[in-house]
Motif scaffolding. Sequence first.
Motif, PDB file in Angstrom:
ATOM      1  N   THR A  22       0.852  -1.192   0.000  1.00  9.52           N
ATOM      2  CA  THR A  22       0.000   0.000   0.000  1.00  9.52           C
ATOM      3  C   THR A  22       0.888   1.243   0.000  1.00  9.52           C
ATOM      4  OG1 THR A  22      -0.060   0.223   2.403  1.00  9.52           O
ATOM      5  CG2 THR A  22      -1.716  -1.235   1.393  1.00  9.52           C
ATOM      6  N   THR A  23       0.300   2.348  -0.384  1.00 16.01           N
ATOM      7  CA  THR A  23       1.098   3.584  -0.396  1.00 16.01           C
ATOM      8  C   THR A  23       1.543   3.939   1.022  1.00 16.01           C
ATOM      9  OG1 THR A  23      -0.957   4.843  -0.419  1.00 16.01           O
ATOM     10  CG2 THR A  23       0.149   4.531  -2.528  1.00 16.01           C
ATOM     11  N   ASP A  24       0.744   3.614   2.021  1.00 11.56           N
ATOM     12  CA  ASP A  24       1.155   3.866   3.413  1.00 11.56           C
ATOM     13  C   ASP A  24       2.367   3.008   3.784  1.00 11.56           C
ATOM     14  OD1 ASP A  24      -0.787   5.721   3.788  1.00 11.56           O
ATOM     15  OD2 ASP A  24      -2.095   4.466   5.026  1.00 11.56           O
ATOM     16  N   GLN A  25       2.335   1.750   3.375  1.00 10.37           N
ATOM     17  CA  GLN A  25       3.473   0.869   3.670  1.00 10.37           C
ATOM     18  C   GLN A  25       4.747   1.366   2.977  1.00 10.37           C
ATOM     19  OE1 GLN A  25       1.593  -2.757   2.302  1.00 10.37           O
ATOM     20  NE2 GLN A  25       1.260  -3.492   4.400  1.00 10.37           N
ATOM     21  N   ALA A  85       5.358   4.447   1.993  1.00  5.93           N
ATOM     22  CA  ALA A  85       5.745   5.728   2.605  1.00  5.93           C
ATOM     23  C   ALA A  85       6.487   5.495   3.909  1.00  5.93           C
ATOM     24  CB  ALA A  85       4.507   6.590   2.839  1.00  5.93           C
ATOM     25  N   GLU A  86       6.003   4.554   4.713  1.00  4.21           N
ATOM     26  CA  GLU A  86       6.644   4.305   6.009  1.00  4.21           C
ATOM     27  C   GLU A  86       8.087   3.827   5.811  1.00  4.21           C
ATOM     28  OE1 GLU A  86       5.414   0.828   8.218  1.00  4.21           O
ATOM     29  OE2 GLU A  86       5.873   1.791  10.128  1.00  4.21           O
ATOM     30  N   VAL A 146       4.101   8.890  -3.818  1.00  2.00           N
ATOM     31  CA  VAL A 146       4.489   8.688  -2.418  1.00  2.00           C
ATOM     32  C   VAL A 146       5.778   9.473  -2.137  1.00  2.00           C
ATOM     33  CG1 VAL A 146       5.225   6.976  -0.706  1.00  2.00           C
ATOM     34  CG2 VAL A 146       3.424   6.407  -2.358  1.00  2.00           C
TER      35      VAL A 146
END
Length: 252
Positions: A175-178, A180-181, A221
Amino acid sequence: MRRKMAAGNWKMNGLLADLVQLDRIAATCPAPDADLLICLPASLIHPASQQVRHSAMMIGAQDCHWNAAGAHTGDISAVQLADAGAAAVILGHSERRADHQEDGATVRAKAQAAQASGLIAVICVGETLAERDAGATLDVIGAQLDASVPDSATADSVVIAYEPVWAIGTGRIATTDQIAEVHAFLRARLIDRFSPQTGGAIRLLYGGSVKPDNAAQIFAVPEVDGALVGGASLTADDFCPIVAALEASRTS
Ligand SMILES: O=C(CO)COP(=O)(O)O
């Protein structure tokens, strides 16, 4: 400002006849704002580098030995890759870490050899699904990064590729959150180890099931400077839309 990079990894695919794809990519993927790099099997590096010598496309390899020459049957050195026309080499890909038991120290030695031969080292890091499920993603990636990247790394000689093992060849994208992190973590760790200047300038690529239909969201991202593309780098039809999405993305 970091220059974007669209990198392809053909893995153990491709015959001489397939190099026609490079002409198609060079002809139909204008990329003034990005480096284009296609990493080929060793058998194709010399003909490919000859073929693209009038374009800006760079040809790369997928591994090298840490020694320059010697009794290492079946291996190839960074010196030989550079001699064949390579400008870069992928190191520490998860398939090599798994298939050939490569550890961080091995990858670091290879990266030093690549640097000594003037090759850009594209150093890969990434967690397995079990490691992610155990909540160990950043620990694993931090340890891989620390061990695999040489102290001599510079923004010109090293590129880092974050490739979650579970997203490679599976069609399952992080995911884009993963993304980004992990990319924020990699950036902070590089700045901490090197300097804001060097750590801030080393390019970070995402890899793992990057396709024409998901490339734009990945390139949006923060801290994503490009992609390392496997299956979708094999044809211009798939790779060019990814390059176009990178060109259209914001500039870091
Ligand atoms: O391993 C990769 C690139 O090095 C990613 O492969 P895929 O794009 O085929 O998932």
